[in-house]
Design an enzyme around this catalytic site. Structure first.
Site, mmCIF file in Angstrom:
data_model
loop_
_atom_site.group_PDB
_atom_site.id
_atom_site.type_symbol
_atom_site.label_atom_id
_atom_site.label_comp_id
_atom_site.label_asym_id
_atom_site.label_seq_id
_atom_site.Cartn_x
_atom_site.Cartn_y
_atom_site.Cartn_z
ATOM 1 N N ASP A 80 0.855 -1.187 0.000
ATOM 2 C CA ASP A 80 0.000 0.000 0.000
ATOM 3 C C ASP A 80 0.897 1.245 0.000
ATOM 4 O OD1 ASP A 80 -2.366 1.489 0.280
ATOM 5 O OD2 ASP A 80 -2.358 1.322 2.470
ATOM 6 N N HIS A 174 -7.082 9.722 5.148
ATOM 7 C CA HIS A 174 -6.498 8.672 5.993
ATOM 8 C C HIS A 174 -6.639 9.076 7.460
ATOM 9 C CE1 HIS A 174 -4.189 8.147 2.147
ATOM 10 N NE2 HIS A 174 -4.568 6.901 2.365
ATOM 11 N N ALA A 204 -11.228 4.580 4.307
ATOM 12 C CA ALA A 204 -12.632 4.227 4.524
ATOM 13 C C ALA A 204 -12.997 4.072 5.997
ATOM 14 C CB ALA A 204 -12.975 2.948 3.771
ATOM 15 N N SER A 205 -11.992 3.964 6.875
ATOM 16 C CA SER A 205 -12.304 3.847 8.309
ATOM 17 C C SER A 205 -13.035 5.107 8.744
ATOM 18 C CB SER A 205 -11.011 3.705 9.135
ATOM 19 O OG SER A 205 -10.301 2.555 8.766
ATOM 20 N N ALA A 226 -7.452 0.722 7.350
ATOM 21 C CA ALA A 226 -6.259 0.578 8.189
ATOM 22 C C ALA A 226 -6.562 1.022 9.619
ATOM 23 C CB ALA A 226 -5.101 1.383 7.614
ATOM 24 N N THR A 227 -7.010 2.261 9.766
ATOM 25 C CA THR A 227 -7.242 2.833 11.098
ATOM 26 C C THR A 227 -8.182 1.974 11.932
ATOM 27 O OG1 THR A 227 -6.871 5.029 10.181
ATOM 28 C CG2 THR A 227 -8.041 4.932 12.286
#
Ligand SMILES: [Zn+2]
Length: 275
Positions: A80, A174, A204-205, A226-227
């Protein structure tokens, strides 16, 4: 099998769903994500950012994934936000089946040149490539302004670079959102109507399920989380340590963190597959 991103995204585009791309940071998050794949029987992309590779070693995560993956639903191992050709080459050597080259901070022509070189090299090794056009907010943002991806530029970019997927800037960021983000779903539709390349949503988190579903309907085929997984891991770890102040064996307290990652990943998988 461990397959390319191109293979997973082609199926997603045809099936009208998105493949979840889940960022891992350690053995425990790899275990959590793989258990979610086993329980749901759904394909995911497992990915690492360069900072994770700097933290734990370039070949470490793919080695763990290969050792622990039990077969069943296909998965892809993806780099990524690769920042240069070197890191992409290293990951391909280690066995990654997909890499992202992020030239989005460069002027358009420079981004095209860099992405084309990485794509040609990766394709020689049978590895697929994600490019990025436009900006996604948060850590990657340097200029302070977020620019949405231009649909016509996206079409030309995909054709010139021969990328297998394209990350687009449509208002996501992000990290953790402050307030409710506005996502330009109609922009995704415009880009998707002009380019056949599967589109990728980063950051998207923290988006509502409703917004994620609208993005998939508009043409998003891969969604990065990720988050949310980092938060799940840390919540599980904090709870386990708070529950037992005397515990000292990681094998005793890590299972709660693994379980939290697994549950978060299952939720994401269900959302992305429309279940
Ligand atoms: Zn991203």
């Amino acid at each position: 099998m461990i397959v390319t991103g191109k293979q997973l995204l082609a199926k997603a585009k045809e099936g009208g769903y998105a493949v979840p791309a889940l960022n891992v940071d350690n053995l425990e998050s790899v275990l959590g994500v793989l258990r979610a794949v086993e329980e749901t029987g759904k394909s995911v992309i497992i990915q690492t950012i360069p900072r994770t590779l700097a933290y734990g070693g370039t070949g470490t995560y793919i080695a763990m994934i290969r050792a622990l993956y039990k077969g069943g639903a296909d998965i892809c191992v993806h780099l990524d936000h690769g920042g240069d050709e070197e890191i992409c080459k290293k990951c391909i050597q280690k066995g990654y089946t997909s890499v992202m080259i992020d030239g989005s901070a460069l002027p358009y022509e420079e981004n095209v040149k860099l992405t084309s070189r990485v794509a040609a090299n990766a394709h020689n090794s049978g590895v697929s490539v994600e490019g990025e056009l436009g900006t996604i907010g948060g850590k990657e943002e340097t200029s302070g302004k977020v620019s949405y991806t231009d649909p016509y530029e996206a079409r030309d970019f995909a054709q010139s670079t021969k990328v297998d997927s394209l990350a687009v800037g449509v208002g996501t960021a992000h990290g953790v959102y402050k307030g409710t983000p506005h996502i330009a779903v109609e922009r995704i539709e415009e880009i998707a109507s002009l380019t056949p390349v599967p589109l990728v949503l980063h950051g998207a988190s923290g988006l509502s399920d409703e917004v994620v579903r609208a993005c998939i309907r508009a043409g998003i085929c891969k969604i990065n989380f990720a988050t949310q997984l980092r938060q799940a891991f840390t919540a599980g770890l904090r709870r386990a340590l708070a529950e037992d102040e005397k515990v000292f064996d990681p094998k005793a307290y890590m299972p709660q963190a693994i379980e939290e990652v697994k549950n978060a990943a299952i939720g994401i998988i269900k959302l992305c597959y429309g279940e």
